[in-house]
Design a protein around this motif. Sequence first.
Motif, short mmCIF file in Angstrom:
data_model
loop_
_atom_site.label_atom_id
_atom_site.label_comp_id
_atom_site.label_asym_id
_atom_site.label_seq_id
_atom_site.Cartn_x
_atom_site.Cartn_y
_atom_site.Cartn_z
N SER A 4 0.83 -1.21 0.00
CA SER A 4 0.00 0.00 0.00
C SER A 4 0.87 1.27 0.00
O SER A 4 0.53 2.24 -0.68
CB SER A 4 -0.97 0.00 1.18
OG SER A 4 -0.28 -0.04 2.40
N ALA A 5 1.98 1.25 0.72
CA ALA A 5 2.88 2.41 0.71
C ALA A 5 3.50 2.60 -0.67
O ALA A 5 3.64 3.73 -1.14
CB ALA A 5 3.97 2.23 1.77
N THR A 6 3.84 1.51 -1.33
CA THR A 6 4.41 1.59 -2.68
C THR A 6 3.39 2.17 -3.65
O THR A 6 3.72 3.03 -4.47
CB THR A 6 4.88 0.20 -3.15
OG1 THR A 6 5.86 -0.28 -2.23
CG2 THR A 6 5.50 0.27 -4.54
N ILE A 7 2.14 1.72 -3.57
CA ILE A 7 1.09 2.22 -4.46
C ILE A 7 0.84 3.71 -4.21
O ILE A 7 0.73 4.49 -5.16
CB ILE A 7 -0.21 1.39 -4.29
CG1 ILE A 7 0.01 -0.03 -4.84
CG2 ILE A 7 -1.39 2.07 -4.99
CD1 ILE A 7 -1.11 -0.99 -4.54
N LEU A 8 0.76 4.10 -2.95
CA LEU A 8 0.55 5.52 -2.64
C LEU A 8 1.72 6.38 -3.13
O LEU A 8 1.51 7.46 -3.67
CB LEU A 8 0.34 5.71 -1.14
CG LEU A 8 -1.00 5.23 -0.60
CD1 LEU A 8 -1.04 5.34 0.92
CD2 LEU A 8 -2.15 6.02 -1.22
N LEU A 9 2.93 5.89 -2.94
CA LEU A 9 4.10 6.60 -3.44
C LEU A 9 4.04 6.73 -4.96
O LEU A 9 4.27 7.81 -5.51
CB LEU A 9 5.39 5.88 -3.02
CG LEU A 9 6.70 6.47 -3.55
CD1 LEU A 9 6.94 7.86 -2.99
CD2 LEU A 9 7.86 5.55 -3.23
N ALA A 10 3.70 5.65 -5.64
CA ALA A 10 3.62 5.65 -7.10
C ALA A 10 2.57 6.64 -7.59
O ALA A 10 2.83 7.42 -8.54
CB ALA A 10 3.32 4.25 -7.61
N LEU A 11 1.42 6.66 -6.96
CA LEU A 11 0.37 7.61 -7.36
C LEU A 11 0.79 9.04 -7.08
O LEU A 11 0.57 9.94 -7.89
CB LEU A 11 -0.95 7.27 -6.67
CG LEU A 11 -1.64 6.02 -7.16
CD1 LEU A 11 -2.85 5.69 -6.29
CD2 LEU A 11 -2.06 6.15 -8.61
N GLY A 12 1.41 9.26 -5.94
CA GLY A 12 1.88 10.60 -5.60
C GLY A 12 2.93 11.11 -6.59
O GLY A 12 2.90 12.28 -7.00
N MET A 13 3.83 10.24 -6.99
CA MET A 13 4.88 10.62 -7.94
C MET A 13 4.32 10.88 -9.33
O MET A 13 4.91 11.62 -10.11
CB MET A 13 5.96 9.54 -8.02
CG MET A 13 6.79 9.34 -6.77
SD MET A 13 7.88 10.75 -6.44
CE MET A 13 6.93 11.67 -5.26
N SER A 14 3.17 10.30 -9.65
CA SER A 14 2.61 10.46 -11.00
C SER A 14 1.73 11.69 -11.15
O SER A 14 1.34 12.04 -12.27
CB SER A 14 1.81 9.21 -11.38
OG SER A 14 0.63 9.11 -10.60
N MET A 15 1.42 12.40 -10.08
CA MET A 15 0.49 13.53 -10.16
C MET A 15 1.02 14.69 -10.99
O MET A 15 0.26 15.32 -11.73
CB MET A 15 0.13 14.02 -8.75
CG MET A 15 -0.82 13.10 -8.03
SD MET A 15 -2.36 12.91 -8.95
CE MET A 15 -2.63 11.18 -8.73
N ASP A 16 2.31 15.01 -10.89
CA ASP A 16 2.86 16.10 -11.71
C ASP A 16 2.75 15.76 -13.19
O ASP A 16 2.38 16.60 -14.01
CB ASP A 16 4.34 16.34 -11.37
CG ASP A 16 4.53 16.98 -10.01
OD1 ASP A 16 3.53 17.35 -9.37
OD2 ASP A 16 5.69 17.11 -9.59
#
Length: 187
Positions: A4-16
């Motif tokens: 779940s931390a990896t998925i949240l990190l991945a989504l956060g990094m993709s927002m820009d």
Amino acid sequence: MNLSATILLALGMSMDAFAASIGKGATLKKPKFSEALRTGLIFGAVETLTPLIGWGLGMLATQFVLEWNHWIAFFLLLFLGCRMVLEGCRGNDDALEPPHRHGFWLLVTTAIATSLDAMAVGVGLAFLQVSIVTTALAIGCATFVMSTIGMMLGRFIGPLLGKRAEILGGIVLIGIGVQILWSHYAG
């Protein structure tokens, strides 16, 4: 780092990249799904590589990377954003049609500018016991999906905004750059 931390990190990094791709899609004349996939692949590939590069740099020169990455991202995004705003302000010649696709190097430059935060994350991950390859692939996949969706959303926003779409896209890129600086100094 758990799933779940990896998925949240991945989504956060993709927002820009998501925000930038909406602007890119809005400035094109009815971009096809293949163009959205192309953009998603370029953004996703760059976003996969930057945490790996950051991880490697973290092993070598952590302080330098953390000290300058936000400024590099800011100036790249400022340059690209100002360029888009100027293009959007150049005359209201209705005879000029929007392009059907963006140039490869313009997309790569935008992808690099929006992924420097992922490089900084990679630097941080160098000091944790995480699988950098799995994390980088998760970030790249999320960015691929979000950028492709962003381009298609931009397709619908572009006709509503007309020539102002390029100006708005440039303002979004400048805003992302300012946000990167703000988050560095506020946090």
